[in-house]
Design a protein around this motif. Structure first.
Motif, PDB file in Angstrom:
ATOM      1  N   GLY A 111       0.835  -1.195   0.000  1.00 53.88           N
ATOM      2  CA  GLY A 111       0.000   0.000   0.000  1.00 53.88           C
ATOM      3  C   GLY A 111       0.866   1.240   0.000  1.00 53.88           C
ATOM      4  O   GLY A 111       2.008   1.226   0.466  1.00 53.88           O
ATOM      5  N   ILE A 135      -9.426  -0.805  -5.236  1.00 55.52           N
ATOM      6  CA  ILE A 135      -8.937  -1.559  -4.095  1.00 55.52           C
ATOM      7  C   ILE A 135     -10.061  -2.489  -3.620  1.00 55.52           C
ATOM      8  O   ILE A 135     -11.150  -2.034  -3.272  1.00 55.52           O
ATOM      9  N   TYR A 194      -7.413  -5.188   1.873  1.00 54.13           N
ATOM     10  CA  TYR A 194      -6.044  -5.039   2.351  1.00 54.13           C
ATOM     11  C   TYR A 194      -5.794  -5.948   3.535  1.00 54.13           C
ATOM     12  O   TYR A 194      -6.723  -6.388   4.213  1.00 54.13           O
ATOM     13  N   GLU A 199      -5.649  -5.065  -5.583  1.00 54.18           N
ATOM     14  CA  GLU A 199      -6.204  -4.101  -6.524  1.00 54.18           C
ATOM     15  C   GLU A 199      -6.677  -4.835  -7.764  1.00 54.18           C
ATOM     16  O   GLU A 199      -5.942  -5.628  -8.352  1.00 54.18           O
ATOM     17  N   ASP A 243      -3.178   5.284  -2.115  1.00 54.13           N
ATOM     18  CA  ASP A 243      -4.303   4.428  -1.736  1.00 54.13           C
ATOM     19  C   ASP A 243      -5.099   4.979  -0.563  1.00 54.13           C
ATOM     20  O   ASP A 243      -6.116   4.398  -0.186  1.00 54.13           O
TER      21      ASP A 243
END
Length: 178
Positions: A12, A76, A79, A64, A16
């Protein structure tokens, strides 16, 4: 996934920040998954993002979805992070890990892909244990963690109050090194 789209897992970065803040704020506003109760602005969330590095034990990886093309930048989908477990030096060989997915990204293997890459990266670090806390009920998260070798170690009963009720948090751990 759209036709021809691929899923890229990468570190990241500041670009982002807005998307990651929006994704996280969904969980703040709509679920007890996080015990934050007020949504963040991207600027408020910046210190969190900047606490991660591309190497070392504390990482932020994003999944992504990208359309084909040389200049493609995608959406996105989720995460994963590994963060400091506790602030005392004796805990430095432990990390806390977590995964957050966009609301429409569940059931697509995105969490599995993120954790696979995260644990591959962490395998080279001087780490002994990974810990995770799961607000229950959250069967999908429990399945994901068990798939990666996490074992249930206990429950914090009524650990947090959100949306007018108390919620339990189940704790899981995974051995990273002998």
């Amino acid at each position: 996934m759209a036709d021809g789209a691929e899923i890229l897992v990468r570190a990241g970065n500041e670009g982002d920040l807005e998307a990651l803040t929006s994704l996280y704020n969904h969980y703040v506003r709509e679920t007890p998954v996080t015990f934050d109760i007020e949504p963040f602005t991207p600027e408020e969330r910046r210190p969190w993002l900047l606490s991660y590095r591309e190497d070392g034990p504390y990482r932020l990886l994003v999944a992504e979805e990208r359309e084909p093309g040389p200049d493609a930048r995608g959406r996105i989908l989720g995460y994963a992070t590994s963060s400091r477990f506790k602030p005392k030096a004796a805990y430095d060989t432990s990390v806390e890990v977590t995964v957050y997915l966009a609301p429409d990204a569940g059931g697509r293997g995105i969490g599995t892909l993120l954790y696979k890459r995260l644990f591959e990266a962490l395998a080279e670090e001087d780490l002994h244990r990974a810990y995770a806390g799961i607000t229950v009920p959250n069967e999908a998260s429990e399945r994901l963690h068990r798939r990666f070798g996490f074992e249930y170690v206990g429950t914090y009963t009524e650990a947090g109050r959100k949306f007018g009720r108390f919620h339990d948090v189940r704790r899981f751990e995974k051995r990273l090194s002998p």
